[in-house]
Design an enzyme around this catalytic site. Structure first.
Site, short mmCIF file in Angstrom:
data_model
loop_
_atom_site.label_atom_id
_atom_site.label_comp_id
_atom_site.label_asym_id
_atom_site.label_seq_id
_atom_site.Cartn_x
_atom_site.Cartn_y
_atom_site.Cartn_z
CD GLU A 252 -2.67 -1.40 -0.01
OE1 GLU A 252 -2.92 -0.42 -0.72
OE2 GLU A 252 -3.04 -2.56 -0.33
CB CYS A 286 -1.78 6.84 2.39
SG CYS A 286 -2.98 5.86 3.28
P1 NAP Z 1 8.79 4.97 3.74
O1 NAP Z 1 9.92 5.90 3.88
O2 NAP Z 1 8.62 4.29 2.44
O3 NAP Z 1 8.93 3.90 4.91
C1 NAP Z 1 7.92 2.96 5.21
C2 NAP Z 1 8.53 1.80 5.96
O4 NAP Z 1 9.35 1.07 5.06
C3 NAP Z 1 9.45 2.19 7.11
O5 NAP Z 1 9.36 1.20 8.12
C4 NAP Z 1 10.82 2.16 6.47
O6 NAP Z 1 11.86 1.97 7.41
C5 NAP Z 1 10.65 0.94 5.58
N1 NAP Z 1 11.52 0.88 4.41
C6 NAP Z 1 11.86 1.89 3.58
N2 NAP Z 1 12.65 1.41 2.59
C7 NAP Z 1 12.78 0.07 2.79
C8 NAP Z 1 13.49 -0.98 2.13
N3 NAP Z 1 14.20 -0.75 1.03
N4 NAP Z 1 13.42 -2.23 2.64
C9 NAP Z 1 12.72 -2.48 3.75
N5 NAP Z 1 12.03 -1.53 4.44
C10 NAP Z 1 12.06 -0.27 3.95
O7 NAP Z 1 7.40 5.70 4.04
P2 NAP Z 1 7.03 6.63 5.29
O8 NAP Z 1 7.67 7.97 5.08
O9 NAP Z 1 7.24 5.90 6.56
O10 NAP Z 1 5.44 6.79 5.11
C11 NAP Z 1 4.85 7.71 4.27
C12 NAP Z 1 4.45 7.07 2.95
O11 NAP Z 1 3.62 5.96 3.21
C13 NAP Z 1 3.64 7.98 2.05
O12 NAP Z 1 4.07 7.82 0.72
C14 NAP Z 1 2.22 7.46 2.20
O13 NAP Z 1 1.36 7.71 1.11
C15 NAP Z 1 2.46 6.02 2.40
N6 NAP Z 1 1.33 5.39 3.08
C16 NAP Z 1 0.49 4.61 2.34
C17 NAP Z 1 -0.62 4.04 2.94
C18 NAP Z 1 -1.56 3.17 2.17
O14 NAP Z 1 -2.31 2.42 2.78
N7 NAP Z 1 -1.54 3.23 0.85
C19 NAP Z 1 -0.86 4.26 4.30
C20 NAP Z 1 0.01 5.06 5.02
C21 NAP Z 1 1.12 5.63 4.39
P3 NAP Z 1 12.66 3.23 8.04
O15 NAP Z 1 11.66 4.00 8.82
O16 NAP Z 1 13.71 2.59 8.88
O17 NAP Z 1 13.21 4.01 6.87
#
Ligand code: NAP
Length: 482
Positions: A252, A286
């Site tokens: 997601e 999101c």
């Molecule tokens: P993010 O930077 O992509 O990180 C999300 C999670 O993934 C964190 O736990 C991060 O760890 C981990 N992560 C990042 N890169 C990874 C990799 N290569 N391998 C394994 N794990 C990895 O996103 P965010 O800033 O936390 O959240 C905001 C984003 O989430 C926005 O784009 C939003 O739209 C999206 N979102 C989507 C939904 C939905 O249901 N569609 C819901 C909520 C949020 P670290 O924290 O250690 O970097």
């Protein structure tokens, strides 16, 4: 006197343990950067390997544990979350920035999710298949996948992992859970709830640490049967490119969600949808509304009412009751939002807000005032790219057809809403909008525990939805027995 900072541990193979790195990182309150919410383990690849190994070792025992017992653990964990919702809600507010009331609601929703899956899984079975051989029975059964990875973002640090952990565990999978490094405490509380409820050692393994350090092991290891990920589209694409062929994926991702305002809309309601959908949670949902697509007949009146509402919003720490907006959740988010505000000032017309707030109560936090831009066209960056902050863009559309074309002119397709009284518009919108969640006279935000959730285009993988009964499908496979 400064309070000592509490250190929180990983949970691997039934033990609360330090990282082998001996290093920690701090979880900082975005409303007050002097407030350190806790010290967490800066885990390494070796810690991640230990977590995957523990989950693999526990799988055989957990998959054979009767479903009633697995469900009982979820129900007991739900009791624990409800009993501690006030304290955990306050912690969530301190680590993420949203209000204490919303933090508390998130833990209550996590409890509701646990109870939903505890019950739903007990009616989730296979089928029998009629056939001609009187000496044979043909039936299907649902089986757990094995070791699964749960990776969650900071913006809903309790409710999002809850809707992944509950179906994974109740179906008999064992789990490696990595929360966001920017809000890890709520995920630890979910883990604590499940552990005290009697989950056997190794069934749920919780590790904190930078994605760059632990990510490759928990996503590309051959032992991982499935990954349920919520986060940015960029991180999701990276994971998708690197996983093993047989690892099942559910992701997601980002959004750029529109609200169409038609000439017959109840304008007060439309403004309410824009403000609640776009600015509550400081624009960090999101499914948050970021594009307001408005027809000319009501554009001026809608804009004036919107500005009145936005300028009256109360901005402050989530721990102060009655605030409408909190801080941005991280220093990085602040930087991103400020850079888009700069881009927006160059591309379009700023009608209000968009200022970094630094005085008084704001001095130690990541605050900006909510911004409204107008004269925005679909080609502009503020209309195309996910900002994830309190920024609304008004885009004029000539009529319904033009509004639909503009709403669909995006790489994303998570959620979309329309404000109208006309059943023809409602129906056409529901049929033709490219979004996984469609709202009519409702905010783009918000979804039910018992309904599927997910997007189209770059907002989700086109594999499985999450939430609701389909969550059980993702975390299980079908075996046919003759
Ligand atoms: P993010 O930077 O992509 O990180 C999300 C999670 O993934 C964190 O736990 C991060 O760890 C981990 N992560 C990042 N890169 C990874 C990799 N290569 N391998 C394994 N794990 C990895 O996103 P965010 O800033 O936390 O959240 C905001 C984003 O989430 C926005 O784009 C939003 O739209 C999206 N979102 C989507 C939904 C939905 O249901 N569609 C819901 C909520 C949020 P670290 O924290 O250690 O970097």
């Amino acid at each position: 006197m400064t309070m000592p900072v509490e250190e929180f541990l990983n949970h691997i193979h039934g033990e609360w343990v330090r990282s082998r790195s001996g290093r920690t990182f701090d979880n900082i309150n975005p409303a007050d950067t002097q407030d350190n919410v806790g010290r967490f383990q800066a885990s390494t690849a070796a810690d991640a390997e230990a977590a995957v190994g523990a989950a693999a070792a526990a799988f055989e025992g957990w998959r054979k544990t009767p479903i009633g017992q697995r469900a009982k653990v979820l129900n007991k964990a739900a009791d624990y979350l409800e009993a501690h919702a006030d304290r955990f809600g306050l912690e969530l507010s301190r680590e993420e920035g949203k209000s204490v009331a919303l933090g508390r609601d998130e833990f209550l929703r996590a409890a509701q999710t646990f109870r939903f899956y505890a019950m739903e899984a007990q009616t989730f079975g296979g089928e029998t298949y009629p056939q001609d051989d009187a000496d044979m029975v043909v039936y299907s059964q649902r089986e757990p996948l094995g070791v699964v990875t749960v990776i969650s973002p900071w913006n809903f640090p309790a409710s999002i992992p809850a809707r992944k952990l509950a179906p994974a565990l109740v179906m008999g999978n064992t789990v490696v859970f990595k929360p966001s490094s920017d809000a890890p405490l709520s995920g630890l509380r979910l883990t604590e709830a499940l552990v005290q409820a009697g989950l056997p050692a190794g069934v749920l393994n919780f590790i904190t640490g930078r994605a760059g350090d632990v990510g490759p092991i928990i996503t590309t290891s051959r032992a991982i049967s499935a990954i349920s990920f919520t986060g940015s589209t960029q991180a999701g694409m990276h994971i998708q490119r690197t996983v093993h062929l047989t690892t099942r994926l559910q992701m997601e991702l980002g959004g750029k969600n529109p609200l169409i305002v038609m000439e017959d809309a109840d304008l007060d309601q439309a403004v309410d949808l824009a403000v609640k959908g776009g600015l509550s949670l400081t624009g960090q949902a999101c499914t948050g509304t970021s594009r307001l697509i408005v027809v000319p007949q009501v554009k001026e009146a809608f804009t004036q009412r919107l500005l009145q509402r936005v300028q009256a919003l109360k901005i402050g720490p989530g721990t102060t009751p009655g605030m409408d907006l909190g801080p941005l959740a991280t220093a990085k988010q602040l930087e991103t939002v400020l850079s888009y505000l700069e881009i927006g000032r160059r591309e379009a017309t700023l009608l209000c807000g968009g200022e970094r707030l630094t005085q008084g109560v704001y001095a130690q936090g990541y605050y900006v005032s909510p911004a409204v831009f107008t004269d925005v066209t679909p080609q502009m960056r503020i209309a195309r790219e996910e900002i994830f902050g309190p920024v609304l863009a008004i885009i004029e559309a000539a009529d319904f057809a033009d509004a639909m074309a503009k709403a669909n002119d995006t790489e994303y397709g998570l959620s979309a809403a329309i404000a109208t009284r006309n059943p023809k518009y409602m129906h056409a919108f529901a049929q033709d909008i490219q979004a996984g969640t469609v709202k009519i006279n409702r905010t783009t935000t918000g979804n039910l525990v018992n309904a599927p959730f997910g997007g189209v285009k770059n907002s989700s993988t086109s594999t499985f939805r999450e939430s609701g009964r389909v969550g059980l499908e993702f975390f299980s496979s079908t075996k046919i027995i003759y």
